[in-house]
Structures are given as structure tokens and as C-alpha cells.
Design an enzyme around this catalytic site. Structure first.
Site, PDB file in Angstrom:
ATOM      1  N   GLY A  80      38.581  76.287  32.580  1.00  0.00           N
ATOM      2  CA  GLY A  80      39.114  75.411  31.527  1.00  0.00           C
ATOM      3  C   GLY A  80      38.050  74.467  30.996  1.00  0.00           C
ATOM      4  N   TYR A 218      51.725  85.408  42.525  1.00  0.00           N
ATOM      5  CA  TYR A 218      50.641  85.044  41.601  1.00  0.00           C
ATOM      6  C   TYR A 218      50.405  86.174  40.603  1.00  0.00           C
ATOM      7  CZ  TYR A 218      45.952  84.022  39.856  1.00  0.00           C
ATOM      8  OH  TYR A 218      44.880  83.797  39.036  1.00  0.00           O
TER       9      TYR A 218
HETATM   10  N1  LIG Z   1      38.605  81.686  39.135  1.00  0.00           N
HETATM   11  C1  LIG Z   1      38.974  82.943  39.126  1.00  0.00           C
HETATM   12  O1  LIG Z   1      38.390  83.801  39.806  1.00  0.00           O
HETATM   13  C2  LIG Z   1      40.117  83.369  38.246  1.00  0.00           C
HETATM   14  C3  LIG Z   1      40.354  84.744  38.085  1.00  0.00           C
HETATM   15  C4  LIG Z   1      41.391  85.147  37.280  1.00  0.00           C
HETATM   16  C5  LIG Z   1      42.173  84.218  36.625  1.00  0.00           C
HETATM   17  N2  LIG Z   1      41.944  82.883  36.805  1.00  0.00           N
HETATM   18  C6  LIG Z   1      42.806  81.923  36.092  1.00  0.00           C
HETATM   19  O2  LIG Z   1      41.992  81.066  35.325  1.00  0.00           O
HETATM   20  C7  LIG Z   1      42.617  79.788  35.214  1.00  0.00           C
HETATM   21  C8  LIG Z   1      41.652  78.692  35.637  1.00  0.00           C
HETATM   22  O3  LIG Z   1      41.255  78.947  36.973  1.00  0.00           O
HETATM   23  P1  LIG Z   1      40.045  78.158  37.654  1.00  0.00           P
HETATM   24  O4  LIG Z   1      39.545  79.047  38.720  1.00  0.00           O
HETATM   25  O5  LIG Z   1      39.130  77.659  36.599  1.00  0.00           O
HETATM   26  O6  LIG Z   1      40.828  76.925  38.337  1.00  0.00           O
HETATM   27  P2  LIG Z   1      40.223  75.565  38.939  1.00  0.00           P
HETATM   28  O7  LIG Z   1      38.758  75.582  39.018  1.00  0.00           O
HETATM   29  O8  LIG Z   1      41.022  75.320  40.198  1.00  0.00           O
HETATM   30  O9  LIG Z   1      40.654  74.475  37.851  1.00  0.00           O
HETATM   31  C9  LIG Z   1      42.010  74.225  37.621  1.00  0.00           C
HETATM   32  C10 LIG Z   1      42.175  73.163  36.536  1.00  0.00           C
HETATM   33  O10 LIG Z   1      43.550  72.981  36.324  1.00  0.00           O
HETATM   34  C11 LIG Z   1      43.906  71.623  36.565  1.00  0.00           C
HETATM   35  N3  LIG Z   1      45.204  71.639  37.215  1.00  0.00           N
HETATM   36  C12 LIG Z   1      45.517  72.219  38.401  1.00  0.00           C
HETATM   37  N4  LIG Z   1      46.833  72.050  38.656  1.00  0.00           N
HETATM   38  C13 LIG Z   1      47.339  71.349  37.628  1.00  0.00           C
HETATM   39  C14 LIG Z   1      48.631  70.861  37.320  1.00  0.00           C
HETATM   40  N5  LIG Z   1      49.660  71.028  38.150  1.00  0.00           N
HETATM   41  N6  LIG Z   1      48.822  70.189  36.155  1.00  0.00           N
HETATM   42  C15 LIG Z   1      47.776  69.972  35.319  1.00  0.00           C
HETATM   43  N7  LIG Z   1      46.539  70.415  35.553  1.00  0.00           N
HETATM   44  C16 LIG Z   1      46.313  71.087  36.700  1.00  0.00           C
HETATM   45  C17 LIG Z   1      42.785  71.061  37.443  1.00  0.00           C
HETATM   46  O11 LIG Z   1      42.528  69.690  37.193  1.00  0.00           O
HETATM   47  P3  LIG Z   1      43.165  68.468  38.040  1.00  0.00           P
HETATM   48  O12 LIG Z   1      43.020  68.857  39.468  1.00  0.00           O
HETATM   49  O13 LIG Z   1      42.373  67.285  37.626  1.00  0.00           O
HETATM   50  O14 LIG Z   1      44.578  68.395  37.585  1.00  0.00           O
HETATM   51  C18 LIG Z   1      41.585  71.850  36.916  1.00  0.00           C
HETATM   52  O15 LIG Z   1      41.089  71.232  35.753  1.00  0.00           O
HETATM   53  C19 LIG Z   1      43.872  79.855  36.085  1.00  0.00           C
HETATM   54  O16 LIG Z   1      44.966  80.155  35.272  1.00  0.00           O
HETATM   55  C20 LIG Z   1      43.581  81.014  37.022  1.00  0.00           C
HETATM   56  O17 LIG Z   1      44.765  81.637  37.469  1.00  0.00           O
HETATM   57  C21 LIG Z   1      40.928  82.431  37.602  1.00  0.00           C
END
Ligand SMILES: NC(=O)c1ccc[n+]([C@@H]2O[C@H](COP(=O)([O-])OP(=O)(O)OC[C@H]3O[C@@H](n4cnc5c(N)ncnc54)[C@H](OP(=O)(O)O)[C@@H]3O)[C@@H](O)[C@H]2O)c1
Length: 330
Positions: A80, A218
Site C-alpha cells: 500500500g 484468506y
Molecule cells: N505481501 C504479500 O506477499 C502479499 C501477497 C498477495 C497479496 N497481498 C495483499 O496485499 C495487500 C497488502 O499486503 P502487505 O503485505 O503490503 O501488508 P502489510 O505490509 O502488513 O501492510 C498492511 C497495511 O494495512 C494497514 N492495516 C492493517 N490492518 C488494518 C485495519 N484493520 N484497518 C486499517 N488499516 C489496516 C497497515 O497499517 P496500520 O498497521 O498502521 O493500520 C499497513 O499499512 C493485502 O491485501 C494482502 O492480502 C500481499
């Protein structure tokens, strides 16, 4: 000797009488092989066309195409944050939504200082359910939102069998992964339709390709997002709206614990910055993409492999990720 002669005679007789069937079967086989080969060639051609050619030509003007403001949910970390920065580097003003006011202020200031754009923040916890959407609607009401990025998502602490996942985590998956994207689109899309332009990007996951054991809830929530985006694209493309289902495989964020073996192969598991840079270059071009070239190769393999092989691979990978996460905890 007589027995061999009579077998040979019999074989020749059978071959002669079946020759027309054999030819028909050979034709069916050749047709099937040709069709499969053409599909594979076309898929590889689209991969090159999508991931490499746009990078050779000049970058699209996203402001002209969609509008001046972008909203990114879950914008303080990982994909994000990187996506928000990439959009800001193209001149868009950014509205960041996450839970922590402090993190939001820091990231918003960083983006504003680095890219000389306007930034605003909205503090919201998507896991709280329905009550958070009125304040978000109020905060967005005077803004012409050109791009909505439904990025926020929660993952299991590590791959788990369904009954081991806590009830709270299941509600988070429903509220954050499913409800947030649906309600954000419901809020922002009418303005886009009125202006006859806009883009909605929803981040699903490679785990939605096929049923993924040890990530049941998930991966099902991500399959919802994929179907939701594709259906929206059919409903609203004719009204000037571009809806993209973005399906990343592993990206090196907090979700894939730092130190994990996944972080050791960057071309397979890119950094969020590299991933977002590639993914944004597919905006306006592909309605459904992984956003990154090596993820698209994984996606092609996933599509062609039988479900039993996918399930076997997912079980092996998820078991080792769980083992790794539990040994880090201990
Ligand atoms: N990383 C991967 O390998 C991967 C693969 C496939 C898909 N995805 C998808 O990509 C997206 C982003 O993943 P990411 O790996 O970048 O996640 P991340 O690094 O854990 O970041 C998550 C973000 O969402 C915010 N957040 C978490 N829970 C929240 C809530 N309840 N309300 C509001 N904000 C919230 C967090 O900020 P705060 O903690 O400050 O709220 C943080 O900015 C997700 O939808 C994930 O399923 C990721």
C-alpha cells in the site's frame, strides 16, 4: 512359427480395418496439441506485451486519464505504501487510510516532501465494521477521487488449518478483506461514474487461483475480491471506469516475515517498491494481472497445473512457512 505368423496376420488385419479411426484420433490429437501450443504462445506474448513493452514507452498520464486524487487503504506499510509512493511519483495527490495516526502522519509527510504532492490522512480501523464508513465518506466528500486502491488486507499469523484460526481473525478477514473493498467502491464509484473516468484497483492474491489449503478463509476472501473486480469491470467499463484485479504472489512485506526464506529470492519475491513500480505500469492496460512479470509466470503455471498438484505444492509450502514462523517465535 505358425503362431507368430498368425499373430502378425491378425495384427495387420486389425490395423487395416481400424486405420480410419487411427487417422481420426491422430487428427484430434494434432488439433488438441496445436490449440494448447497456441494458448501457451499467446499467454507468453501477453506477458511480454504487458510487463515489458509499457516500460519501453513513455509513462501514461494518470492524472489526465483518471483524476488528481488517489485513495489508498492500508497505506502506511508494504504494498500500500509503495503503491501510494508510485502514484505520487506520477504527480497524484494521495489520501492515505490506516489505523495509526502517527504512522499515517509520518508517511504522508515523507510522500509530500519527496514528491511535492498534497497528502491527506484518514484514521480508520477496517476491522471495526460498519461504523467507520460514515467518517470516511465525510472526509472524501469534496474530493474528486480518480483512483481507488483497495489494498488493505489481513493474513493469518502463519498458514493454519481452519479450526486453528481464531474467531477474531475470521471476523477481521471478513471485515478487512471483503467488506472494506466492497464499501469503499460503493462510496467512491458514483463520483467516478458522474465524471465518466476513474480507476479501481483491488489487491487480491495468488492464493485465489485455486483452493489453497491452510489458508482457506484468506484465499476464499481473495477469490471474492477477484470475482468482485471482474464483475465490476463488466458493469462499469462502458461508463469510462477501469477496474483492475491485481493478483500478487509473494511480495517481501511484513506478511512474509523478514528473514523468511521467501525474502532470499528477490526476482520471485520482489520488494514492495519494485512490485508497485511494475504494477502501476499495468494500470489501464490489464483488467486482471499479477502486476509483476515473475508472478505472471507463476500464475500461468498455476493455471495449467491440475488442482491436485497445486494443493500438494500449497501444503508443502504452507507447512514449511508455519514451521519457520513457529521456530522464530520459540
Ligand atoms: N505481501 C504479500 O506477499 C502479499 C501477497 C498477495 C497479496 N497481498 C495483499 O496485499 C495487500 C497488502 O499486503 P502487505 O503485505 O503490503 O501488508 P502489510 O505490509 O502488513 O501492510 C498492511 C497495511 O494495512 C494497514 N492495516 C492493517 N490492518 C488494518 C485495519 N484493520 N484497518 C486499517 N488499516 C489496516 C497497515 O497499517 P496500520 O498497521 O498502521 O493500520 C499497513 O499499512 C493485502 O491485501 C494482502 O492480502 C500481499
Amino acid at each position: 512359427m505358425a503362431a507368430v505368423d498368425s499373430f502378425y496376420l491378425l495384427y495387420r488385419e486389425i490395423a487395416r480395418s481400424c486405420s480410419c479411426y487411427m487417422e481420426a484420433l491422430a487428427l484430434v490429437g494434432a488439433w488438441y496439441t496445436a490449440r494448447k501450443s497456441i494458448t501457451v504462445i499467446c499467454d507468453f506474448y501477453s506477458l511480454v506485451r504487458l510487463h515489458f513493452i509499457p516500460r519501453l514507452v513513455s509513462r501514461a498520464d494518470l492524472i489526465k486519464q483518471y483524476g488528481r486524487w488517489a485513495v489508498v487503504s492500508g497505506a502506511t506499510d508494504g504494498i500500500g505504501r509503495a503503491y501510494a509512493e508510485e502514484l505520487a511519483s506520477r504527480g497524484l495527490n494521495i489520501i492515505l487510510i490506516s489505523r495509526s495516526q502517527d504512522k499515517l502522519q509520518t508517511v504522508a509527510k515523507d510522500i509530500a516532501d519527496t514528491y511535492k504532492v498534497e497528502t491527506e490522512v484518514i484514521v480508520a480501523d477496517f476491522s471495526s465494521g460498519r461504523e467507520i464508513y460514515d467518517p470516511i465518506r465525510e472526509a472524501l466528500k469534496d474530493k474528486d477521487i480518480g483512483i481507488l486502491v483497495n489494498n488493505v488486507g489481513v493474513f493469518y499469523p502463519y498458514p493454519q488449518y481452519f479450526t486453528q484460526v481464531s474467531e477474531d481473525k475470521l471476523w477481521d478477514i471478513i471485515n478487512v478483506n471483503i467488506a472494506a473493498a466492497s464499501l469503499m467502491v460503493h462510496m467512491v464509484l458514483p463520483g467516478m461514474v458522474e465524471r465518466k473516468k476513474g480507476a479501481v484497483v483491488t489487491i487480491s492474491s495468488g492464493s485465489c487461483c485455486k483452493p489453497t489449503p491452510q489458508l482457506a478463509a484468506y484465499s476464499a476472501s481473495k477469490a471474492y475480491l477477484d470475482h468482485f473486480s471482474r464483475a465490476l469491470q463488466y458493469e462499469y467499463a462502458s461508463q469510462g471506469i477501469f477496474v483492475q484485479s491485481l493478483i500478487p504472489f509473494y511480495v517481501a512485506t511484513n506478511v512474509t516475515a523478514p528473514g523468511s526464506f521467501l525474502h532470499k529470492c528477490p526476482w520471485l519475491v520482489p520488494s514492495p517498491k519494485v512490485y508497485a513500480h511494475h504494477a502501476v505500469s499495468t494500470l489501464g492496460i490489464s483488467k486482471r494481472t499479477t502486476g509483476y512479470w515473475s508472478h505472471s509466470i507463476q500464475f500461468l503455471f498455476a493455471q495449467y497445473m491440475p488442482e491436485w498438484l497445486w494443493v500438494w505444492g500449497a501444503n508443502v509450502l504452507n507447512r514449511s512457512l508455519r514451521k519457520e514462523a513457529l521456530s522464530c517465535k520459540a
